[in-house]
Design a protein around this motif. Sequence first.
Motif, PDB file in Angstrom:
ATOM      1  N   ARG A 137       0.831  -1.211   0.000  1.00  0.00           N
ATOM      2  CA  ARG A 137       0.000   0.000   0.000  1.00  0.00           C
ATOM      3  C   ARG A 137       0.860   1.252   0.000  1.00  0.00           C
ATOM      4  N   VAL A 138       1.890   1.270   0.870  1.00  0.00           N
ATOM      5  CA  VAL A 138       2.711   2.477   0.972  1.00  0.00           C
ATOM      6  C   VAL A 138       3.550   2.648  -0.301  1.00  0.00           C
ATOM      7  N   ALA A 140       2.770   1.788  -3.319  1.00  0.00           N
ATOM      8  CA  ALA A 140       1.891   2.270  -4.383  1.00  0.00           C
ATOM      9  C   ALA A 140       1.504   3.730  -4.145  1.00  0.00           C
ATOM     10  N   ALA A 141       1.213   4.064  -2.895  1.00  0.00           N
ATOM     11  CA  ALA A 141       0.811   5.441  -2.580  1.00  0.00           C
ATOM     12  C   ALA A 141       1.983   6.400  -2.783  1.00  0.00           C
ATOM     13  N   LEU A 142       3.190   5.976  -2.435  1.00  0.00           N
ATOM     14  CA  LEU A 142       4.369   6.818  -2.651  1.00  0.00           C
ATOM     15  C   LEU A 142       4.597   7.047  -4.143  1.00  0.00           C
ATOM     16  N   ASN A 143       4.455   6.000  -4.939  1.00  0.00           N
ATOM     17  CA  ASN A 143       4.593   6.146  -6.384  1.00  0.00           C
ATOM     18  C   ASN A 143       3.653   7.222  -6.900  1.00  0.00           C
ATOM     19  N   PHE A 145       2.138   9.596  -5.201  1.00  0.00           N
ATOM     20  CA  PHE A 145       2.415  10.899  -4.590  1.00  0.00           C
ATOM     21  C   PHE A 145       3.605  11.600  -5.259  1.00  0.00           C
ATOM     22  N   PHE A 146       4.708  10.848  -5.432  1.00  0.00           N
ATOM     23  CA  PHE A 146       5.900  11.479  -6.012  1.00  0.00           C
ATOM     24  C   PHE A 146       5.706  11.781  -7.500  1.00  0.00           C
ATOM     25  N   PRO A 154       1.116  18.476  -6.367  1.00  0.00           N
ATOM     26  CA  PRO A 154       1.187  17.680  -5.144  1.00  0.00           C
ATOM     27  C   PRO A 154      -0.069  17.734  -4.306  1.00  0.00           C
ATOM     28  N   ALA A 155      -0.894  18.744  -4.522  1.00  0.00           N
ATOM     29  CA  ALA A 155      -2.003  18.919  -3.582  1.00  0.00           C
ATOM     30  C   ALA A 155      -3.319  18.341  -4.089  1.00  0.00           C
ATOM     31  N   ALA A 156      -3.289  17.776  -5.312  1.00  0.00           N
ATOM     32  CA  ALA A 156      -4.541  17.239  -5.856  1.00  0.00           C
ATOM     33  C   ALA A 156      -5.086  16.164  -4.904  1.00  0.00           C
ATOM     34  N   GLU A 160      -5.334   9.533  -3.872  1.00  0.00           N
ATOM     35  CA  GLU A 160      -4.177   9.169  -3.067  1.00  0.00           C
ATOM     36  C   GLU A 160      -4.429   7.991  -2.146  1.00  0.00           C
ATOM     37  N   PRO A 164      -3.401   0.376  -3.636  1.00  0.00           N
ATOM     38  CA  PRO A 164      -2.761   0.601  -4.935  1.00  0.00           C
ATOM     39  C   PRO A 164      -3.810   0.604  -6.026  1.00  0.00           C
TER      40      PRO A 164
END
Lengths: 164, 164
Positions: A137-138, A140-143, A145-146, A154-156, A160, A164
Amino acid sequence: MPHPSSDPVAQLYQGVQLTRPLLRHITAAVEAELAGTGVSVGMRAVLEALSEADTATLPDLTARLGLKRQFIHRMLAEALNIDMAEALPHPRRRNGHTYRLTRRGRATIERIRARENARLAEFLGRISADDVAPFLRVQAALNHFFLQMANGDPAAPAQESQAP
Amino acid sequence: MPHPSSDPVAQLYQGVQLTRPLLRHITAAVEAELAGTGVSVGMRAVLEALSEADTATLPDLTARLGLKRQFIHRMLAEALNIDMAEALPHPRRRNGHTYRLTRRGRATIERIRARENARLAEFLGRISADDVAPFLRVQAALNHFFLQMANGDPAAPAQESQAP
């Protein structure tokens, strides 16, 4: 590696910072595992992408793998050369080609993947099984986000938390 | 991204496969965040390493960052050039140098790191806080595991579960 912090931002940063050495170690480990197979790390990636796509063109493979087109072209040429893949006429573009695995290529990548999965199963015996889902999960979320941050967005707020 | 599997080996493999695109997105995001600061991604890494090490030689930085010596040498030269770092005589080797941040360099990297941490805090608001520790544990254990495998020593039983 520094002692793990209890501050979640610091912990997250430590995990993110491990991404670069991890990729280096993964590549070296895959290379070590492939020793003697005649398949390079790059060709392995192309064979795997072909095995998932059935048939694929060079632009398909480039988009899928996120590697340089010229590099993939070279890997494909090598795969054709040792009878791991074959070129077919492009369904729509004259003079174009699409590629698929030969029987030999399929057997090779399946053997490689089976061995890799055996290694991962071995790894799973060393960690808590409950850690795998949060890890994915993290990641996929980092992918996500970055990628957003790289695109200046970044703020959309959408998506998020749907990883995944 | 494919639908998450409930098979832990497949989940783990998905997470591992995200490492390459993640590094690409991290680098691009860091680059986007640095726009206008006059600091490149590479120099940022060197400034951060200097900020953690107080003073460091070129071999120290090379070992710490896992980047090419020549690249770090160039980043250091640029940092000296814009008054972010300064060269001191090497404590033991005549003609050698050790490096440390200038006050300007320290202020710059601290500002950059604070902004990055603000981004990570924002990210933390989008995931479950409980996911961070397992993420870091798995990242660290994977680093250890793949490094061992790369060194041809995948079965060594020590340490794997002590991560990090």
